[in-house]
Design a protein around this motif. Structure first.
Motif, PDB file in Angstrom:
ATOM      1  N   LEU A 163      -1.343 -13.439  -3.524  1.00 41.42           N
ATOM      2  CA  LEU A 163      -2.538 -12.648  -3.238  1.00 41.42           C
ATOM      3  C   LEU A 163      -2.288 -11.662  -2.107  1.00 41.42           C
ATOM      4  CD1 LEU A 163      -5.290 -15.420  -3.509  1.00 41.42           C
ATOM      5  CD2 LEU A 163      -4.757 -13.619  -5.168  1.00 41.42           C
ATOM      6  N   LEU A 164      -1.617 -12.118  -1.051  1.00 41.94           N
ATOM      7  CA  LEU A 164      -1.323 -11.228   0.068  1.00 41.94           C
ATOM      8  C   LEU A 164      -0.391 -10.098  -0.353  1.00 41.94           C
ATOM      9  CD1 LEU A 164      -0.810 -13.704   3.053  1.00 41.94           C
ATOM     10  CD2 LEU A 164      -2.577 -11.953   2.842  1.00 41.94           C
ATOM     11  N   THR A 165       0.633 -10.442  -1.115  1.00 41.42           N
ATOM     12  CA  THR A 165       1.585  -9.423  -1.557  1.00 41.42           C
ATOM     13  C   THR A 165       0.911  -8.362  -2.403  1.00 41.42           C
ATOM     14  OG1 THR A 165       3.380 -11.049  -1.539  1.00 41.42           O
ATOM     15  CG2 THR A 165       3.746  -9.025  -2.781  1.00 41.42           C
ATOM     16  N   GLU A 166       0.090  -8.799  -3.353  1.00 39.45           N
ATOM     17  CA  GLU A 166      -0.599  -7.834  -4.216  1.00 39.45           C
ATOM     18  C   GLU A 166      -1.563  -6.969  -3.419  1.00 39.45           C
ATOM     19  OE1 GLU A 166      -0.077  -6.981  -7.332  1.00 39.45           O
ATOM     20  OE2 GLU A 166       1.642  -8.339  -7.229  1.00 39.45           O
ATOM     21  N   ALA A 167      -2.221  -7.551  -2.426  1.00 39.23           N
ATOM     22  CA  ALA A 167      -3.149  -6.774  -1.599  1.00 39.23           C
ATOM     23  C   ALA A 167      -2.411  -5.683  -0.828  1.00 39.23           C
ATOM     24  CB  ALA A 167      -3.891  -7.707  -0.636  1.00 39.23           C
ATOM     25  N   VAL A 168      -1.277  -6.042  -0.229  1.00 40.85           N
ATOM     26  CA  VAL A 168      -0.505  -5.052   0.523  1.00 40.85           C
ATOM     27  C   VAL A 168       0.084  -4.001  -0.417  1.00 40.85           C
ATOM     28  CG1 VAL A 168       1.458  -4.706   2.067  1.00 40.85           C
ATOM     29  CG2 VAL A 168       0.012  -6.724   2.323  1.00 40.85           C
ATOM     30  N   LYS A 169       0.544  -4.417  -1.591  1.00 40.61           N
ATOM     31  CA  LYS A 169       1.072  -3.461  -2.568  1.00 40.61           C
ATOM     32  C   LYS A 169       0.040  -2.387  -2.910  1.00 40.61           C
ATOM     33  CE  LYS A 169       4.463  -6.236  -5.178  1.00 40.61           C
ATOM     34  NZ  LYS A 169       5.548  -5.246  -5.307  1.00 40.61           N
ATOM     35  N   GLN A 170      -1.182  -2.837  -3.199  1.00 37.63           N
ATOM     36  CA  GLN A 170      -2.229  -1.884  -3.565  1.00 37.63           C
ATOM     37  C   GLN A 170      -2.607  -0.995  -2.394  1.00 37.63           C
ATOM     38  OE1 GLN A 170      -3.140  -1.467  -6.708  1.00 37.63           O
ATOM     39  NE2 GLN A 170      -1.710  -3.132  -7.246  1.00 37.63           N
ATOM     40  N   LEU A 171      -2.547  -1.548  -1.191  1.00 40.79           N
ATOM     41  CA  LEU A 171      -2.905  -0.765  -0.011  1.00 40.79           C
ATOM     42  C   LEU A 171      -1.877   0.321   0.281  1.00 40.79           C
ATOM     43  CD1 LEU A 171      -4.786  -0.405   2.466  1.00 40.79           C
ATOM     44  CD2 LEU A 171      -3.329  -2.049   3.670  1.00 40.79           C
ATOM     45  N   ILE A 172      -0.595  -0.027   0.214  1.00 41.63           N
ATOM     46  CA  ILE A 172       0.472   0.930   0.531  1.00 41.63           C
ATOM     47  C   ILE A 172       0.767   1.838  -0.655  1.00 41.63           C
ATOM     48  CG2 ILE A 172       2.842   1.177   1.322  1.00 41.63           C
ATOM     49  CD1 ILE A 172       0.879  -0.045   3.346  1.00 41.63           C
ATOM     50  N   ASP A 173       0.759   1.278  -1.874  1.00 41.50           N
ATOM     51  CA  ASP A 173       0.942   2.036  -3.106  1.00 41.50           C
ATOM     52  C   ASP A 173       2.191   2.920  -3.056  1.00 41.50           C
ATOM     53  OD1 ASP A 173       0.327   2.780  -5.686  1.00 41.50           O
ATOM     54  OD2 ASP A 173      -0.928   4.468  -5.057  1.00 41.50           O
ATOM     55  N   ARG A 174       3.313   2.295  -2.775  1.00 42.32           N
ATOM     56  CA  ARG A 174       4.575   3.023  -2.654  1.00 42.32           C
ATOM     57  C   ARG A 174       5.302   3.093  -3.990  1.00 42.32           C
ATOM     58  NH1 ARG A 174       9.923   1.317   0.929  1.00 42.32           N
ATOM     59  NH2 ARG A 174      10.632   3.455   1.352  1.00 42.32           N
ATOM     60  N   ALA A 175       5.910   4.228  -4.271  1.00 43.02           N
ATOM     61  CA  ALA A 175       6.665   4.396  -5.512  1.00 43.02           C
ATOM     62  C   ALA A 175       8.004   3.681  -5.425  1.00 43.02           C
ATOM     63  CB  ALA A 175       6.892   5.879  -5.780  1.00 43.02           C
ATOM     64  N   ARG A 176       8.457   3.167  -6.548  1.00 41.31           N
ATOM     65  CA  ARG A 176       9.739   2.472  -6.619  1.00 41.31           C
ATOM     66  C   ARG A 176      10.888   3.466  -6.775  1.00 41.31           C
ATOM     67  NH1 ARG A 176       9.538  -3.379  -8.233  1.00 41.31           N
ATOM     68  NH2 ARG A 176       7.338  -3.959  -8.284  1.00 41.31           N
ATOM     69  N   PRO A 177      12.125   2.982  -6.626  1.00 42.33           N
ATOM     70  CA  PRO A 177      13.281   3.859  -6.871  1.00 42.33           C
ATOM     71  C   PRO A 177      13.276   4.380  -8.310  1.00 42.33           C
ATOM     72  CG  PRO A 177      13.950   1.849  -5.735  1.00 42.33           C
ATOM     73  CD  PRO A 177      12.526   1.655  -6.138  1.00 42.33           C
ATOM     74  N   THR A 178      13.841   5.537  -8.503  1.00 36.94           N
ATOM     75  CA  THR A 178      13.838   6.165  -9.826  1.00 36.94           C
ATOM     76  C   THR A 178      15.180   6.020 -10.551  1.00 36.94           C
ATOM     77  OG1 THR A 178      14.460   8.276  -8.803  1.00 36.94           O
ATOM     78  CG2 THR A 178      12.113   7.852  -9.129  1.00 36.94           C
ATOM     79  N   ILE A 179      16.136   5.350  -9.910  1.00 38.18           N
ATOM     80  CA  ILE A 179      17.460   5.207 -10.534  1.00 38.18           C
ATOM     81  C   ILE A 179      17.367   4.351 -11.785  1.00 38.18           C
ATOM     82  CG2 ILE A 179      19.790   4.293 -10.203  1.00 38.18           C
ATOM     83  CD1 ILE A 179      19.491   4.936  -7.227  1.00 38.18           C
ATOM     84  N   GLU A 180      16.633   3.254 -11.713  1.00 43.44           N
ATOM     85  CA  GLU A 180      16.455   2.346 -12.845  1.00 43.44           C
ATOM     86  C   GLU A 180      15.126   2.677 -13.521  1.00 43.44           C
ATOM     87  OE1 GLU A 180      17.427  -0.351 -15.593  1.00 43.44           O
ATOM     88  OE2 GLU A 180      18.710  -0.035 -13.833  1.00 43.44           O
ATOM     89  N   ALA A 181      15.164   3.064 -14.793  1.00 47.07           N
ATOM     90  CA  ALA A 181      13.958   3.533 -15.478  1.00 47.07           C
ATOM     91  C   ALA A 181      12.872   2.465 -15.549  1.00 47.07           C
ATOM     92  CB  ALA A 181      14.323   3.999 -16.891  1.00 47.07           C
ATOM     93  N   VAL A 182      13.264   1.197 -15.693  1.00 49.91           N
ATOM     94  CA  VAL A 182      12.279   0.133 -15.839  1.00 49.91           C
ATOM     95  C   VAL A 182      11.461  -0.055 -14.571  1.00 49.91           C
ATOM     96  CG1 VAL A 182      13.773  -1.745 -15.052  1.00 49.91           C
ATOM     97  CG2 VAL A 182      11.965  -2.222 -16.718  1.00 49.91           C
ATOM     98  N   ALA A 183      11.986   0.387 -13.428  1.00 51.48           N
ATOM     99  CA  ALA A 183      11.288   0.178 -12.161  1.00 51.48           C
ATOM    100  C   ALA A 183       9.914   0.843 -12.157  1.00 51.48           C
ATOM    101  CB  ALA A 183      12.137   0.713 -11.008  1.00 51.48           C
ATOM    102  N   ALA A 184       9.791   1.975 -12.839  1.00 49.59           N
ATOM    103  CA  ALA A 184       8.531   2.714 -12.851  1.00 49.59           C
ATOM    104  C   ALA A 184       7.406   1.947 -13.529  1.00 49.59           C
ATOM    105  CB  ALA A 184       8.725   4.064 -13.525  1.00 49.59           C
ATOM    106  N   THR A 185       7.756   0.935 -14.319  1.00 52.57           N
ATOM    107  CA  THR A 185       6.734   0.162 -15.048  1.00 52.57           C
ATOM    108  C   THR A 185       6.308  -1.098 -14.302  1.00 52.57           C
ATOM    109  OG1 THR A 185       8.360  -1.211 -16.253  1.00 52.57           O
ATOM    110  CG2 THR A 185       7.795   0.943 -17.183  1.00 52.57           C
ATOM    111  N   LEU A 186       6.850  -1.320 -13.111  1.00 48.31           N
ATOM    112  CA  LEU A 186       6.640  -2.591 -12.417  1.00 48.31           C
ATOM    113  C   LEU A 186       5.578  -2.538 -11.324  1.00 48.31           C
ATOM    114  CD1 LEU A 186      10.378  -3.699 -12.072  1.00 48.31           C
ATOM    115  CD2 LEU A 186       8.717  -4.349 -13.829  1.00 48.31           C
TER     116      LEU A 186
END
Length: 300
Positions: A163-186
């Motif tokens: 719950l804490l991790t998801e809350a911080v993820k939504q708050l910061i909303d940082r983009a993942r690396p673009t080297i691996e295409a699957v990362a954009a879907t995570l």
């Protein structure tokens, strides 16, 4: 190359944690809990009580004081590091160069076999896996001691971390690396959920397992828990699905939440609060004894 570097760093981290755990004296060197509590209770009624209390916070012979102090330090340090990283990655590009360099190095030196090995390591931070391990650990503890507190403790560690991790993820909303295409879907990148799950969950498993095998096993258990968490963190970076700062934030969050849960359940489960509660009773008994002695002297 990335997998070999992961092994080297995680093993070194594990040995470092084991070494620090060995600094805590074994059970044979520590006085019994009851004696510790009685001594603390007696000191609590003396003029030097404050100095003794401060000293006990750092005295390895005083298990309660040292464990509580270390747990509070982990919570404070983890919270500060997580907050600083969140501000930096949200507001500036100060660490972007480091993040990019590490990601590019992992991609440049990766291979098919290292990718498969890293994928296997990263499974140790999967929610389904830690849930299965938690069920096994809670089941063993229930059979051993009939303790009803292990299952809620593990549930609080795992669910609270998610719950804490998801809350911080939504708050910061940082983009993942673009080297691996699957990362954009995570989803959002900061902090790493696999890393925080591994840090919190495996530390909790190690702490419960320490109740089974005693203090002699603490260094090995601490080393294993830290080594697994660091290995999962590095696997996320070398698989190019997280930035380096993401996994640092995940480690900070996971270990801080584990320490908070350990304190919350300590009195009932982990004996952090057991001697403190007994010390309170010892203080009351000592005060009562002093009052009785004073009354006897006044009558005589």
């Amino acid at each position: 190359m990335p997998f070999l570097l992961l092994l080297l760093i995680s093993v070194l981290a594990g040995f470092g944690a084991a070494f620090l755990a060995r600094l805590h004296p074994g059970s044979a060197a520590a006085p019994p809990v009851v004696e510790m509590a009685r001594e603390a209770g007696e000191h609590a009624t003396r003029p030097a009580a404050r100095r003794a209390a401060r000293a006990a916070r750092l005295d390895p012979e005083k298990a309660t004081g040292l464990a509580l102090t270390l747990a509070l330090l982990v919570i404070f340090a983890g919270g500060v590091l997580l907050a600083l990283l969140a501000v930096v990655v949200r507001s500036t590009d100060a660490l972007a160069g480091i993040d990019s360099s590490v990601a590019e190095w992992g991609n440049r030196h990766g291979s098919a076999w290292s990718h498969d090995a890293l994928t296997l390591v990263t499974q140790l931070g999967e929610t389904w896996l830690v849930v299965v391990v938690a069920i096994v650990v809670a089941g063993v503890e229930l059979v051993r001691t009939r303790s009803r507190w292990v299952a809620p403790f593990l549930l609080a560690v795992i669910l609270g971390d998610k719950l804490l991790t998801e809350a911080v993820k939504q708050l910061i909303d940082r983009a993942r690396p673009t080297i691996e295409a699957v990362a954009a879907t995570l989803g959002p990148s900061f902090p790493s959920g696999h890393t925080s799950t591994a840090a919190a969950s495996w530390a909790a498993f190690a702490l419960v397992a320490g109740r089974w095998w005693g203090r002699r096993a603490w260094p090995a258990l601490a080393g294993a828990a830290v080594g697994i968490a660091v290995a999962v963190a590095l696997s996320r970076v070398f698989l190019d699905v997280h930035w380096l700062t993401d996994v640092l934030g995940g480690l900070a969050l996971g270990w801080a939440w584990f320490a908070a849960c350990a304190i919350a359940f300590g009195g009932r489960l982990l004996s952090f609060g057991a001697s403190a509660q007994a010390a309170g009773r010892g203080a009351a008994e000592a005060a009562s004894s002093d009052s009785t002695d004073a009354a006897s002297r006044s009558r005589s």
